[in-house]
Design an enzyme around this catalytic site. Structure first.
Site, PDB file in Angstrom:
ATOM      1  N   ASP A 103       0.920  -1.201  -0.112  1.00 58.73           N
ATOM      2  CA  ASP A 103      -0.083  -0.035   0.107  1.00 58.73           C
ATOM      3  C   ASP A 103       0.814   1.284   0.018  1.00 58.73           C
ATOM      4  O   ASP A 103       1.317   1.461   1.125  1.00 58.73           O
ATOM      5  CB  ASP A 103      -0.881  -0.138   1.184  1.00 58.73           C
ATOM      6  CG  ASP A 103      -1.910   1.171   1.422  1.00 58.73           C
ATOM      7  OD1 ASP A 103      -1.719   2.038   0.223  1.00 58.73           O
ATOM      8  OD2 ASP A 103      -2.454   1.394   2.515  1.00 58.73           O
ATOM      9  N   GLU A 110      -1.512  10.642   1.041  1.00 57.69           N
ATOM     10  CA  GLU A 110      -2.590  10.000   0.975  1.00 57.69           C
ATOM     11  C   GLU A 110      -3.265   9.623   2.103  1.00 57.69           C
ATOM     12  O   GLU A 110      -4.282   9.613   2.662  1.00 57.69           O
ATOM     13  CB  GLU A 110      -2.525   8.708   0.077  1.00 57.69           C
ATOM     14  CG  GLU A 110      -4.185   8.426  -0.340  1.00 57.69           C
ATOM     15  CD  GLU A 110      -4.367   6.993   0.776  1.00 57.69           C
ATOM     16  OE1 GLU A 110      -5.520   6.618   0.295  1.00 57.69           O
ATOM     17  OE2 GLU A 110      -3.786   6.685   1.370  1.00 57.69           O
ATOM     18  N   HIS A 142      -2.446  -2.749   6.071  1.00 54.79           N
ATOM     19  CA  HIS A 142      -1.554  -1.666   7.160  1.00 54.79           C
ATOM     20  C   HIS A 142      -0.898  -2.432   8.548  1.00 54.79           C
ATOM     21  O   HIS A 142      -1.031  -2.082   9.428  1.00 54.79           O
ATOM     22  CB  HIS A 142      -2.696  -0.721   7.732  1.00 54.79           C
ATOM     23  CG  HIS A 142      -2.791   0.582   6.733  1.00 54.79           C
ATOM     24  ND1 HIS A 142      -3.419   1.638   7.183  1.00 54.79           N
ATOM     25  CD2 HIS A 142      -2.598   0.931   5.477  1.00 54.79           C
ATOM     26  CE1 HIS A 142      -3.539   2.511   6.153  1.00 54.79           C
ATOM     27  NE2 HIS A 142      -2.855   2.016   5.151  1.00 54.79           N
TER      28      HIS A 142
HETATM   29 ZN    ZN Z   1      -3.439   3.333  -0.085  1.00 57.05          ZN
END
Ligand code: ZN
Length: 351
Positions: free
Chosen positions: A168, A200, A309
């Site tokens: 990510d 982001e 995450h």
């Molecule tokens: Zn992302």
């Protein structure tokens, strides 16, 4: 794609400190495009001009974010332990005892205070142990304001599946580069803007200003999305290996339905694997682009990813390839007359 991901997961760039990632991407994208530049916030932009005559070319913005979640140093105590504040939505339980790397290469271990119950492992209960014997030695390596992030990694699993971090959204960045490579072989009529956005993870910030600067006709975002295919996952009709995930909705955006159907139509026609994505929680740059200027038609092609995450995220490189291939098939499809036929259709449907 695998080699690209090895390079991109090896650089550290938390929100606001993306330069290391940006420099690598600049080297990858500049030979494939006509012009590159960095905007005032730090997003990297590249333009590949379309083949249609001036005035008949639409502006298509493709966007993936460069930043990753991480930490900023807030305090160094007398024993040389380093306190940090999180940047982005970090899962502290998953990140506990992981190795972190600072911008200057210094390593440390993220540790919860002894005796902290798992549910209580939050920012104020963790510290980084860089192995320093006291504050003085620690300060020679690290200072307040420095950033660190969980160490990057990439491990090959079965087939074309890989584990590591930060998928990510280095995988989205890799997809953009792949699209630029494919457009070298199959040119498209429209101007394609590649945007590698900043910040982001802290509120979809860089994409907003980049979109304002470009004022695109259509925006497409490439980012990871959750899946329903791991043990205990919430039911979700999206799986690793299921192909490009055409986003319909996440908690930040409702995508342009006509555009999503158009993408699905192209995938069907070309026999490409795809799935629709409805993500219950989590936002993407798609929302920022949609609400920029007077509003933009947006969609997103997501890469299904497990354990987002955490310290290790798992995805299938074939899904990423599918996102790139579908985009290029959509950009270069023959029935498109150029100009703004699709815009007119969307306008009619909106009524
Ligand atoms: Zn992302």
């Amino acid at each position: 794609m695998l080699n690209m991901m090895k390079t991109l997961t090896a650089c550290r760039g938390i929100s606001g400190y993306e330069k290391g990632v940006s420099d690598k991407l600049l080297m990858m994208i500049s030979p494939l495009t006509d012009r590159t530049w960095v905007d005032p916030m730090g997003s990297l932009l590249a333009l590949k001009k379309g083949t249609a005559p001036e005035g008949e070319r639409r502006k298509i913005m493709l966007c993936a974010h460069m930043d990753e979640i991480g930490f900023l140093v807030t305090f160094i105590d007398d024993n040389g332990f380093v306190r940090v504040t999180p940047i982005g939505g970090i899962n502290f339980i998953a990140a506990s005892y992981a190795t972190v790397t600072f911008g200057n290469g210094t390593k440390g271990v993220l540790v919860p205070e002894t005796g902290t119950a798992p549910a209580d492992i939050k920012a104020d209960k963790v510290y980084v142990d860089i192995g320093a014997k006291d504050k003085k030695e620690a300060e020679r390596k690290v200072k307040v304001g420095d950033f660190c992030a969980l160490e990057g990694s990439l491990t090959r699993l079965c087939g074309r599946r890989v584990a590591g971090r930060p998928m990510d959204d280095r995988i989205g960045c890799a997809v953009l580069v792949r699209i630029a490579q494919l457009l070298g072989e199959t040119p498209c009529r429209d101007d394609v803007y590649f945007v590698f956005s900043v910040q982001e993870e802290v509120g979809l910030r860089g994409a907003r200003t980049a979109a304002f600067g470009i004022s695109p006709d259509i925006g497409l975002v490439y980012d990871v999305t959750g899946t329903g295919d791991s043990i205990g996952a919430k039911p979700m009709a999206c799986s690793v290996g299921g192909g490009a995930a055409i986003k319909l909705k996440d908690s930040s955006v409702i995508c342009d339905r006509a555009l999503a159907e158009e993408l699905a139509g192209v995938a069907k026609e070309k026999g490409m694997k795809y799935q629709f994505e409805i993500l219950a929680a989590g936002g993407t740059d798609t929302a920022s682009i949609q609400m920029s200027g007077a509003g933009v038609r947006v969609g997103a092609l997501s890469i299904p990813t497990r354990y987002i995450h955490s310290g290790t995220e798992v995805l299938d490189l074939n899904d990423a390839e599918a996102c790139a291939a579908l985009t290029v098939a959509w950009l270069t499809r023959e029935e498109k007359s150029g100009g703004n036929g699709t815009d007119a259709e969307a306008g009619a449907e909106a009524e």
